[in-house]
Motif scaffolding. Structure first.
Motif, short mmCIF file in Angstrom:
data_model
loop_
_atom_site.label_atom_id
_atom_site.label_comp_id
_atom_site.label_asym_id
_atom_site.label_seq_id
_atom_site.Cartn_x
_atom_site.Cartn_y
_atom_site.Cartn_z
N TYR A 220 29.22 40.76 52.81
CA TYR A 220 28.77 40.78 51.42
C TYR A 220 29.96 41.11 50.53
N ASN A 221 30.20 40.25 49.54
CA ASN A 221 31.28 40.47 48.59
C ASN A 221 30.74 41.14 47.34
N SER A 222 31.37 42.23 46.93
CA SER A 222 30.94 42.97 45.75
C SER A 222 32.13 43.66 45.11
N ARG A 223 32.32 43.39 43.81
CA ARG A 223 33.38 44.02 43.03
C ARG A 223 34.77 43.83 43.65
N GLY A 224 35.00 42.64 44.17
CA GLY A 224 36.31 42.32 44.72
C GLY A 224 36.56 42.79 46.13
N TYR A 225 35.54 43.35 46.79
CA TYR A 225 35.70 43.84 48.16
C TYR A 225 34.69 43.16 49.06
N ARG A 226 35.05 43.05 50.33
CA ARG A 226 34.16 42.45 51.32
C ARG A 226 33.65 43.54 52.26
N PHE A 227 32.33 43.62 52.36
CA PHE A 227 31.70 44.61 53.22
C PHE A 227 31.07 43.90 54.41
N ARG A 228 31.35 44.40 55.59
CA ARG A 228 30.77 43.85 56.82
C ARG A 228 29.88 44.91 57.45
N PRO A 229 28.56 44.68 57.48
CA PRO A 229 27.66 45.68 58.08
C PRO A 229 27.94 45.82 59.57
N LYS A 230 27.96 47.05 60.02
CA LYS A 230 28.20 47.34 61.42
C LYS A 230 26.89 47.77 62.05
N ARG A 231 26.48 47.05 63.05
CA ARG A 231 25.22 47.36 63.73
C ARG A 231 25.47 48.45 64.76
N LEU A 232 24.69 49.49 64.65
CA LEU A 232 24.83 50.61 65.57
C LEU A 232 23.67 50.62 66.54
N THR B 245 42.91 24.87 41.73
CA THR B 245 44.33 25.04 42.01
C THR B 245 44.57 26.46 42.47
N LYS B 246 45.81 26.78 42.81
CA LYS B 246 46.14 28.14 43.22
C LYS B 246 46.02 29.13 42.07
N HIS B 247 45.92 28.62 40.84
CA HIS B 247 45.82 29.49 39.68
C HIS B 247 44.37 29.78 39.28
N ASN B 248 43.45 28.89 39.62
CA ASN B 248 42.06 29.10 39.20
C ASN B 248 41.07 29.12 40.35
N ARG B 249 41.52 29.01 41.58
CA ARG B 249 40.60 29.01 42.71
C ARG B 249 40.01 30.41 42.90
N PRO B 250 38.81 30.50 43.42
CA PRO B 250 38.18 31.81 43.62
C PRO B 250 38.98 32.68 44.58
N SER B 251 38.89 33.97 44.40
CA SER B 251 39.58 34.89 45.27
C SER B 251 38.92 34.91 46.65
N ARG B 252 39.59 35.48 47.60
CA ARG B 252 39.07 35.52 48.97
C ARG B 252 37.76 36.29 49.02
N ASN B 253 37.64 37.33 48.22
CA ASN B 253 36.42 38.14 48.16
C ASN B 253 35.65 37.85 46.88
N ASP B 254 35.45 36.56 46.62
CA ASP B 254 34.74 36.15 45.42
C ASP B 254 33.31 36.68 45.45
N ASP B 255 32.90 37.33 44.35
CA ASP B 255 31.55 37.88 44.28
C ASP B 255 30.76 37.26 43.13
N ASP B 256 31.10 36.03 42.77
CA ASP B 256 30.36 35.34 41.73
C ASP B 256 28.96 35.03 42.25
N ASP B 257 27.94 35.54 41.55
CA ASP B 257 26.56 35.39 42.01
C ASP B 257 25.80 34.34 41.20
N GLU B 258 26.51 33.31 40.71
CA GLU B 258 25.82 32.28 39.93
C GLU B 258 24.82 31.51 40.78
N ALA B 259 25.08 31.45 42.10
CA ALA B 259 24.18 30.70 42.97
C ALA B 259 22.89 31.47 43.26
N VAL B 260 22.85 32.75 42.93
CA VAL B 260 21.66 33.55 43.20
C VAL B 260 20.58 33.23 42.16
#
Length: 213
Positions: free
Chosen positions: A176-188, A47-62
């Motif tokens: 990569y989601n970590s600690r509530g933030y989403r990081f997008r690697p930038k290729r240089l 539901t809207k009350h228990n659904r994962p956040s947009r930047n979910d970093d739950d690593d149970e699947a790892v």
């Protein structure tokens, strides 16, 4: 968009009968509240009350059993990984960065420092410069020596992997989601104006020794 404007957009989406918009909104709102109330009594229902956040970093699947004890997984990668080859200077810099930022390698740093200073009187800057260039090779030779003297079981597998360095095959994720933030690697991929050297931002992975299971 302000909250009120977003909410008005939601109410507008409730309208199914344009002749009676107020009744459509009331019925849809009542149905939404009923569904929300019932969902609180159903386990495993999002539901809207228990659904994962947009930047979910739950690593149970790892897979924790195959993870490193020195570098535990923090966060969750997103998307399908892409493969690339890590070579040359990038591989050397990646290996050196990991060694210089791993607390479990500090005892070996001190042993290498003692070995350098015992041979001659050198300044701290000289010791740092020597370790910057030669610690990687010394560390690998030292670990191999300890394995021959004390057996393979006397050395932690992660330390043995670090000593042997990264493999050429590496993976890259789109985010990569970590600690509530989403990081997008930038290729240089840019050429230096002076030397024409191509600089690439990459990550590395490590291989287990040949005798590791």
């Amino acid at each position: 968009m302000w909250f009120l404007e977003r909410y008005l957009c939601v109410l507008k989406s409730y309208v199914r009968n344009r002749a009676h918009p107020e009744g459509s909104i009331a019925e849809a709102h009542l149905a939404d509240e009923c569904m929300m109330f019932c969902s609180r009594y159903i386990d495993g229902f999002a539901t809207k009350h228990n659904r994962p956040s947009r930047n979910d970093d739950d690593d149970e699947a790892v897979d924790v059993e195959q993870g490193s004890t020195l570098f535990p997984s923090v966060g969750k990668p997103l998307g399908k990984p892409g493969n690339y080859v890590l070579r040359g200077l990038a591989k050397f810099q990646a290996h050196r960065y990991v060694l210089f930022n791993c607390s479990d390698v500090n005892p070996f740093f001190r042993a290498h420092t003692d070995e350098i200073t015992s041979e001659r009187d050198v300044s701290s800057n000289t010791v740092e410069s020597i370790q910057h260039d030669k610690f990687k090779d010394w560390f690998k030779a030292h670990i191999i020596k300890l394995e021959k003297e004390n057996g393979i079981g006397s050395i932690n597998n992660d330390i043995r992997w670090l000593a042997r360095g990264p493999v050429d095959a590496a993976k890259r994720y789109r985010a990569y989601n970590s600690r509530g933030y989403r990081f997008r690697p930038k290729r240089l991929d840019r050429a230096s104006q002076n030397s024409g050297v191509v600089v690439r931002a990459k990550t590395s992975t490590y291989a287990a020794p040949d005798d590791a299971t």
